[in-house]
Motif scaffolding. Structure first.
Motif, short mmCIF file in Angstrom:
data_model
loop_
_atom_site.label_atom_id
_atom_site.label_comp_id
_atom_site.label_asym_id
_atom_site.label_seq_id
_atom_site.Cartn_x
_atom_site.Cartn_y
_atom_site.Cartn_z
N LEU A 102 -44.33 22.18 -34.82
CA LEU A 102 -44.84 22.56 -33.10
C LEU A 102 -43.36 21.22 -32.47
CD1 LEU A 102 -48.41 20.70 -33.22
CD2 LEU A 102 -47.39 23.01 -32.01
N ALA A 103 -42.74 20.14 -33.38
CA ALA A 103 -41.47 20.40 -32.81
C ALA A 103 -40.26 21.22 -32.20
CB ALA A 103 -40.82 19.00 -33.78
N HIS A 104 -40.12 22.86 -33.58
CA HIS A 104 -39.48 23.75 -33.42
C HIS A 104 -39.34 23.96 -31.96
CE1 HIS A 104 -36.28 26.46 -34.30
NE2 HIS A 104 -37.54 27.29 -34.39
N GLN A 105 -41.16 24.81 -31.21
CA GLN A 105 -41.57 25.28 -30.78
C GLN A 105 -41.19 24.59 -29.46
OE1 GLN A 105 -45.53 26.47 -30.76
NE2 GLN A 105 -45.21 26.84 -33.12
N LEU A 106 -40.86 22.88 -29.27
CA LEU A 106 -40.97 22.60 -28.05
C LEU A 106 -39.39 21.91 -27.67
CD1 LEU A 106 -41.31 20.41 -25.90
CD2 LEU A 106 -41.53 18.49 -27.67
N GLU A 107 -38.12 22.39 -28.53
CA GLU A 107 -36.67 22.37 -28.46
C GLU A 107 -37.00 23.44 -28.05
OE1 GLU A 107 -33.01 21.27 -31.89
OE2 GLU A 107 -35.17 22.74 -32.39
N LEU A 108 -37.30 25.17 -28.57
CA LEU A 108 -37.23 25.91 -28.17
C LEU A 108 -37.80 26.10 -26.23
CD1 LEU A 108 -38.00 28.67 -30.96
CD2 LEU A 108 -36.02 27.79 -30.04
N ALA A 109 -38.96 25.72 -26.41
CA ALA A 109 -39.32 25.68 -24.57
C ALA A 109 -38.19 24.67 -23.91
CB ALA A 109 -40.98 24.98 -24.62
N LEU A 110 -37.48 24.16 -24.33
CA LEU A 110 -36.54 22.78 -23.52
C LEU A 110 -35.37 23.83 -23.32
CD1 LEU A 110 -37.30 19.04 -24.89
CD2 LEU A 110 -37.58 20.29 -23.12
N ALA A 111 -35.16 24.73 -24.34
CA ALA A 111 -33.97 24.83 -24.24
C ALA A 111 -33.91 26.54 -23.39
CB ALA A 111 -33.48 26.31 -25.79
N GLN A 112 -35.58 27.52 -23.72
CA GLN A 112 -35.15 27.81 -22.19
C GLN A 112 -35.65 27.67 -20.93
OE1 GLN A 112 -39.29 29.53 -24.31
NE2 GLN A 112 -37.81 31.28 -24.95
N ALA A 113 -36.33 26.42 -20.38
CA ALA A 113 -36.19 26.09 -19.49
C ALA A 113 -34.75 24.75 -18.49
CB ALA A 113 -37.00 24.72 -19.24
N ARG A 114 -33.81 25.31 -19.89
CA ARG A 114 -32.80 24.32 -19.65
C ARG A 114 -31.97 25.36 -18.81
NH1 ARG A 114 -31.11 23.08 -23.91
NH2 ARG A 114 -32.63 21.24 -24.19
N LEU A 115 -31.68 26.86 -19.83
CA LEU A 115 -31.21 27.91 -19.37
C LEU A 115 -31.55 28.80 -17.98
CD1 LEU A 115 -31.21 29.86 -23.15
CD2 LEU A 115 -29.31 28.55 -21.57
N ARG A 116 -32.95 28.73 -18.07
CA ARG A 116 -33.36 29.14 -16.53
C ARG A 116 -33.07 28.62 -15.02
NH1 ARG A 116 -38.49 28.65 -17.65
NH2 ARG A 116 -39.06 26.67 -16.97
N ASP A 117 -32.63 26.87 -15.68
CA ASP A 117 -32.47 26.49 -14.61
C ASP A 117 -30.68 26.58 -14.54
OD1 ASP A 117 -34.73 25.34 -14.01
OD2 ASP A 117 -34.69 23.18 -15.42
N GLU A 118 -30.27 26.63 -15.62
CA GLU A 118 -28.86 26.46 -14.93
C GLU A 118 -28.02 28.15 -14.44
OE1 GLU A 118 -27.15 26.46 -19.32
OE2 GLU A 118 -26.99 24.54 -19.48
N GLY A 119 -29.84 28.85 -14.47
CA GLY A 119 -29.30 30.52 -14.46
C GLY A 119 -29.70 30.58 -12.79
N GLU A 120 -30.63 29.74 -11.86
CA GLU A 120 -30.99 28.87 -11.18
C GLU A 120 -30.07 28.66 -10.10
OE1 GLU A 120 -34.73 27.74 -10.78
OE2 GLU A 120 -35.76 29.15 -11.43
#
Length: 58
Positions: A37-55
């Motif tokens: 679950l901690a790993h899934q949270l880490e991946l979700a945060l990384a994806q959100a960070r990439l999405r925000d950087e793309g925007e």
């Protein structure tokens, strides 16, 4: 926490705190399920960070 069209914005302070917490979990004796679950949270945060950087680049 504010929302954008694609979902909640990631607060850098929250992101940093969660990253530190995730790093601590790697050192603690925790169940494999909680570690996953901690790993899934880490991946979700990384994806959100990439999405925000793309925007921001738009």
């Amino acid at each position: 926490m504010a929302n954008s069209d694609s979902g909640p914005l990631v607060d850098p302070e929250l992101d940093r705190a969660l990253s530190e917490l995730l790093a601590q979990t790697a050192k603690e004796p925790i169940s494999p399920r909680l570690r996953e679950l901690a790993h899934q949270l880490e991946l979700a945060l990384a994806q959100a960070r990439l999405r925000d950087e793309g925007e921001d680049a738009s």
